[in-house]
Write a protein that holds these residues in place. Structure first.
Motif, PDB file in Angstrom:
ATOM      1  N   MET A  54       0.813  -1.210   0.000  1.00 47.05           N
ATOM      2  CA  MET A  54       0.000   0.000   0.000  1.00 47.05           C
ATOM      3  C   MET A  54       0.851   1.266   0.000  1.00 47.05           C
ATOM      4  O   MET A  54       0.335   2.357  -0.009  1.00 47.05           O
ATOM      5  N   ASN A  55       2.133   1.071   0.037  1.00 48.38           N
ATOM      6  CA  ASN A  55       3.010   2.239   0.142  1.00 48.38           C
ATOM      7  C   ASN A  55       3.199   2.964  -1.183  1.00 48.38           C
ATOM      8  O   ASN A  55       3.646   4.093  -1.212  1.00 48.38           O
ATOM      9  N   ILE A  56       2.903   2.281  -2.248  1.00 53.86           N
ATOM     10  CA  ILE A  56       3.092   2.881  -3.560  1.00 53.86           C
ATOM     11  C   ILE A  56       1.819   3.583  -3.993  1.00 53.86           C
ATOM     12  O   ILE A  56       0.731   3.033  -3.896  1.00 53.86           O
ATOM     13  N   ARG A  57       2.006   4.779  -4.473  1.00 53.50           N
ATOM     14  CA  ARG A  57       0.848   5.562  -4.917  1.00 53.50           C
ATOM     15  C   ARG A  57       1.042   6.089  -6.319  1.00 53.50           C
ATOM     16  O   ARG A  57       2.158   6.116  -6.833  1.00 53.50           O
ATOM     17  N   LYS A  58      -0.055   6.525  -6.871  1.00 52.39           N
ATOM     18  CA  LYS A  58      -0.030   7.124  -8.195  1.00 52.39           C
ATOM     19  C   LYS A  58       0.982   8.276  -8.248  1.00 52.39           C
ATOM     20  O   LYS A  58       1.092   9.051  -7.303  1.00 52.39           O
ATOM     21  N   ASN A  59       1.695   8.341  -9.358  1.00 52.16           N
ATOM     22  CA  ASN A  59       2.704   9.382  -9.627  1.00 52.16           C
ATOM     23  C   ASN A  59       4.032   9.192  -8.893  1.00 52.16           C
ATOM     24  O   ASN A  59       4.948   9.980  -9.078  1.00 52.16           O
ATOM     25  N   ASP A  60       4.125   8.158  -8.071  1.00 53.86           N
ATOM     26  CA  ASP A  60       5.423   7.850  -7.466  1.00 53.86           C
ATOM     27  C   ASP A  60       6.396   7.433  -8.565  1.00 53.86           C
ATOM     28  O   ASP A  60       5.996   6.831  -9.557  1.00 53.86           O
ATOM     29  N   ILE A  61       7.664   7.748  -8.368  1.00 53.84           N
ATOM     30  CA  ILE A  61       8.683   7.216  -9.257  1.00 53.84           C
ATOM     31  C   ILE A  61       9.213   5.942  -8.600  1.00 53.84           C
ATOM     32  O   ILE A  61       9.651   5.969  -7.446  1.00 53.84           O
ATOM     33  N   VAL A  62       9.140   4.854  -9.338  1.00 55.50           N
ATOM     34  CA  VAL A  62       9.530   3.568  -8.770  1.00 55.50           C
ATOM     35  C   VAL A  62      10.544   2.852  -9.658  1.00 55.50           C
ATOM     36  O   VAL A  62      10.679   3.154 -10.839  1.00 55.50           O
ATOM     37  N   VAL A  63      11.218   1.899  -9.058  1.00 52.83           N
ATOM     38  CA  VAL A  63      12.149   1.041  -9.783  1.00 52.83           C
ATOM     39  C   VAL A  63      11.629  -0.385  -9.672  1.00 52.83           C
ATOM     40  O   VAL A  63      11.213  -0.825  -8.595  1.00 52.83           O
ATOM     41  N   VAL A  64      11.657  -1.087 -10.787  1.00 53.16           N
ATOM     42  CA  VAL A  64      11.220  -2.484 -10.788  1.00 53.16           C
ATOM     43  C   VAL A  64      12.364  -3.338 -10.254  1.00 53.16           C
ATOM     44  O   VAL A  64      13.497  -3.250 -10.728  1.00 53.16           O
ATOM     45  N   ILE A  65      12.081  -4.147  -9.257  1.00 49.14           N
ATOM     46  CA  ILE A  65      13.156  -4.912  -8.614  1.00 49.14           C
ATOM     47  C   ILE A  65      13.082  -6.405  -8.923  1.00 49.14           C
ATOM     48  O   ILE A  65      13.942  -7.174  -8.517  1.00 49.14           O
ATOM     49  N   ALA A  66      12.044  -6.819  -9.623  1.00 52.26           N
ATOM     50  CA  ALA A  66      11.923  -8.237  -9.966  1.00 52.26           C
ATOM     51  C   ALA A  66      11.114  -8.392 -11.240  1.00 52.26           C
ATOM     52  O   ALA A  66      10.370  -7.501 -11.634  1.00 52.26           O
ATOM     53  N   GLY A  67      11.303  -9.516 -11.877  1.00 49.99           N
ATOM     54  CA  GLY A  67      10.539  -9.809 -13.086  1.00 49.99           C
ATOM     55  C   GLY A  67      11.252  -9.377 -14.351  1.00 49.99           C
ATOM     56  O   GLY A  67      12.423  -8.972 -14.318  1.00 49.99           O
ATOM     57  N   ALA A  68      10.540  -9.469 -15.458  1.00 46.61           N
ATOM     58  CA  ALA A  68      11.125  -9.240 -16.779  1.00 46.61           C
ATOM     59  C   ALA A  68      11.621  -7.808 -16.958  1.00 46.61           C
ATOM     60  O   ALA A  68      12.550  -7.548 -17.725  1.00 46.61           O
ATOM     61  N   ASP A  69      11.006  -6.872 -16.263  1.00 48.08           N
ATOM     62  CA  ASP A  69      11.370  -5.462 -16.422  1.00 48.08           C
ATOM     63  C   ASP A  69      12.270  -4.963 -15.299  1.00 48.08           C
ATOM     64  O   ASP A  69      12.398  -3.757 -15.069  1.00 48.08           O
ATOM     65  N   LYS A  70      12.915  -5.885 -14.631  1.00 49.03           N
ATOM     66  CA  LYS A  70      13.809  -5.544 -13.523  1.00 49.03           C
ATOM     67  C   LYS A  70      14.798  -4.445 -13.931  1.00 49.03           C
ATOM     68  O   LYS A  70      15.409  -4.522 -14.999  1.00 49.03           O
ATOM     69  N   GLY A  71      14.918  -3.437 -13.067  1.00 49.04           N
ATOM     70  CA  GLY A  71      15.866  -2.362 -13.323  1.00 49.04           C
ATOM     71  C   GLY A  71      15.259  -1.142 -13.985  1.00 49.04           C
ATOM     72  O   GLY A  71      15.853  -0.072 -13.984  1.00 49.04           O
TER      73      GLY A  71
END
Ligand SMILES: [Zn+2]
Length: 113
Positions: free
Chosen positions: A9-26
């Motif tokens: 629940m910590n992630i919200r709309k418009n946050d800038i995030v980094v993918v840490i797992a899966g096909a799009d990692k990084g």
């Protein structure tokens, strides 16, 4: 929220995030939509899925539409611009009682307003 559901629940709309797992990692991108009930998010340019679109009256061409598919919220971490990397989210209560999210590492406020 049901018991046992691991919802980020910590992630919200418009946050800038980094993918840490899966096909799009990084990959890094802005959250387009956060769906707390599913624990999933869509992130700009991440998990692009192609969908075939039938021709309609307004759009005669039809063709293939690319759009972002949902990914697990637990597969992303918020990006701290001060640390210049993905970080854990901490919590802080301001003097006026408002709860904000902060970078656990450097203490930078992550809420946009
Ligand atoms: Zn930081």
């Amino acid at each position: 929220m049901g018991k046992g559901a691991r919802v980020n629940m910590n992630i919200r709309k418009n946050d800038i995030v980094v993918v840490i797992a899966g096909a799009d990692k990084g990959k890094k991108g802005r959250v387009i939509e956060a769906i707390p009930s599913e624990g999933r998010v869509t992130v700009e340019k991440v998990n692009i899925v192609k969908r075939h679109q039938r021709p309609t009256q307004t759009q005669r061409q039809g063709g293939i539409i690319e759009r972002e598919g949902k990914i697990e919220g637990s597969n992303v971490m918020i990006f701290c611009s001060k640390c210049n990397k993905a970080v854990r989210i901490g919590r802080k209560i301001l003097e006026d009682g408002k709860k904000v999210r902060i970078c656990k590492k450097c203490g930078e406020m992550l809420d946009l307003g």
